[in-house]
Design a protein around this motif. Sequence first.
Motif, mmCIF file in Angstrom:
data_model
loop_
_atom_site.group_PDB
_atom_site.id
_atom_site.type_symbol
_atom_site.label_atom_id
_atom_site.label_comp_id
_atom_site.label_asym_id
_atom_site.label_seq_id
_atom_site.Cartn_x
_atom_site.Cartn_y
_atom_site.Cartn_z
ATOM 1 N N TRP A 133 1.175 2.633 6.449
ATOM 2 C CA TRP A 133 1.266 1.186 6.215
ATOM 3 C C TRP A 133 0.297 0.530 7.177
ATOM 4 O O TRP A 133 0.318 0.811 8.373
ATOM 5 N N GLU A 134 -0.538 -0.356 6.663
ATOM 6 C CA GLU A 134 -1.508 -1.046 7.508
ATOM 7 C C GLU A 134 -0.859 -2.182 8.294
ATOM 8 O O GLU A 134 -1.300 -2.536 9.373
ATOM 9 N N ASN A 167 2.669 -6.490 -3.374
ATOM 10 C CA ASN A 167 1.971 -5.905 -2.236
ATOM 11 C C ASN A 167 2.848 -5.953 -0.994
ATOM 12 O O ASN A 167 3.603 -6.899 -0.792
ATOM 13 N N ASN A 168 2.722 -4.935 -0.157
ATOM 14 C CA ASN A 168 3.458 -4.818 1.106
ATOM 15 C C ASN A 168 4.964 -4.872 0.909
ATOM 16 O O ASN A 168 5.683 -5.472 1.721
ATOM 17 N N GLU A 207 1.478 3.218 -4.438
ATOM 18 C CA GLU A 207 0.129 2.752 -4.731
ATOM 19 C C GLU A 207 -0.582 2.619 -3.395
ATOM 20 O O GLU A 207 -0.053 2.003 -2.466
ATOM 21 N N TRP A 208 -1.766 3.183 -3.305
ATOM 22 C CA TRP A 208 -2.470 3.216 -2.032
ATOM 23 C C TRP A 208 -3.935 2.849 -2.223
ATOM 24 O O TRP A 208 -4.441 2.780 -3.332
ATOM 25 N N PHE A 209 -4.595 2.651 -1.090
ATOM 26 C CA PHE A 209 -6.018 2.335 -1.079
ATOM 27 C C PHE A 209 -6.636 2.925 0.173
ATOM 28 O O PHE A 209 -5.927 3.411 1.064
ATOM 29 N N TYR A 220 -3.951 4.043 2.889
ATOM 30 C CA TYR A 220 -2.998 3.001 3.256
ATOM 31 C C TYR A 220 -2.111 2.655 2.068
ATOM 32 O O TYR A 220 -2.575 2.580 0.932
ATOM 33 N N ASN A 254 -0.158 0.319 -0.334
ATOM 34 C CA ASN A 254 -0.156 -1.046 -0.836
ATOM 35 C C ASN A 254 1.276 -1.458 -1.195
ATOM 36 O O ASN A 254 1.712 -2.559 -0.897
ATOM 37 N N ASN A 255 2.007 -0.549 -1.845
ATOM 38 C CA ASN A 255 3.416 -0.780 -2.178
ATOM 39 C C ASN A 255 4.054 0.557 -2.529
ATOM 40 O O ASN A 255 3.345 1.537 -2.788
#
Length: 144
Positions: free
Chosen positions: A19-20, A67-68, A90-92, A102, A104-105
């Motif tokens: 998690w960012e 998101n988040n 879901e990541w990026f 990271y 995203n959710n």
Amino acid sequence: MLLSFLLQTASANNFIFHWESSFDIEICKNAGVTSKELKDVIDYWDDSIQFNVKTISENSDCESIKNNVIQIKSGDNLLPDNVYGTTDIEWFYYNYAPDKKYINNATIKLSNKFIKKDNTTLKHEMGHALGLDHYDHEIMRSHF
């Protein structure tokens, strides 16, 4: 001291996502999970993983992915009969660091037959939502 270092090193190697920033958790309607159960699970992971939950909300509609946010859903129509739970992420990544993924959710899906004793299924799936993969850990084994 050495054991602590080895455990931290081993634990760090089992993260596949991060998690960012801080995130929210939504307990969707009819998820079969209470705020107290969720807080117990958060306390369990908080002892070994650093993360920051902004808010926890109950009885959310969870109609759309946000998101988040970690959403917790339940229902037998979500999973095959022999599965207690799954977690979709879901990541990026950033082009300058493509090896670091990271979150995203995340969506935790629990069957109506999930293991409530000691919050076992929720602990396992929350581990995935926090970025952990399966490994030789009391909760994170692939078949606990």
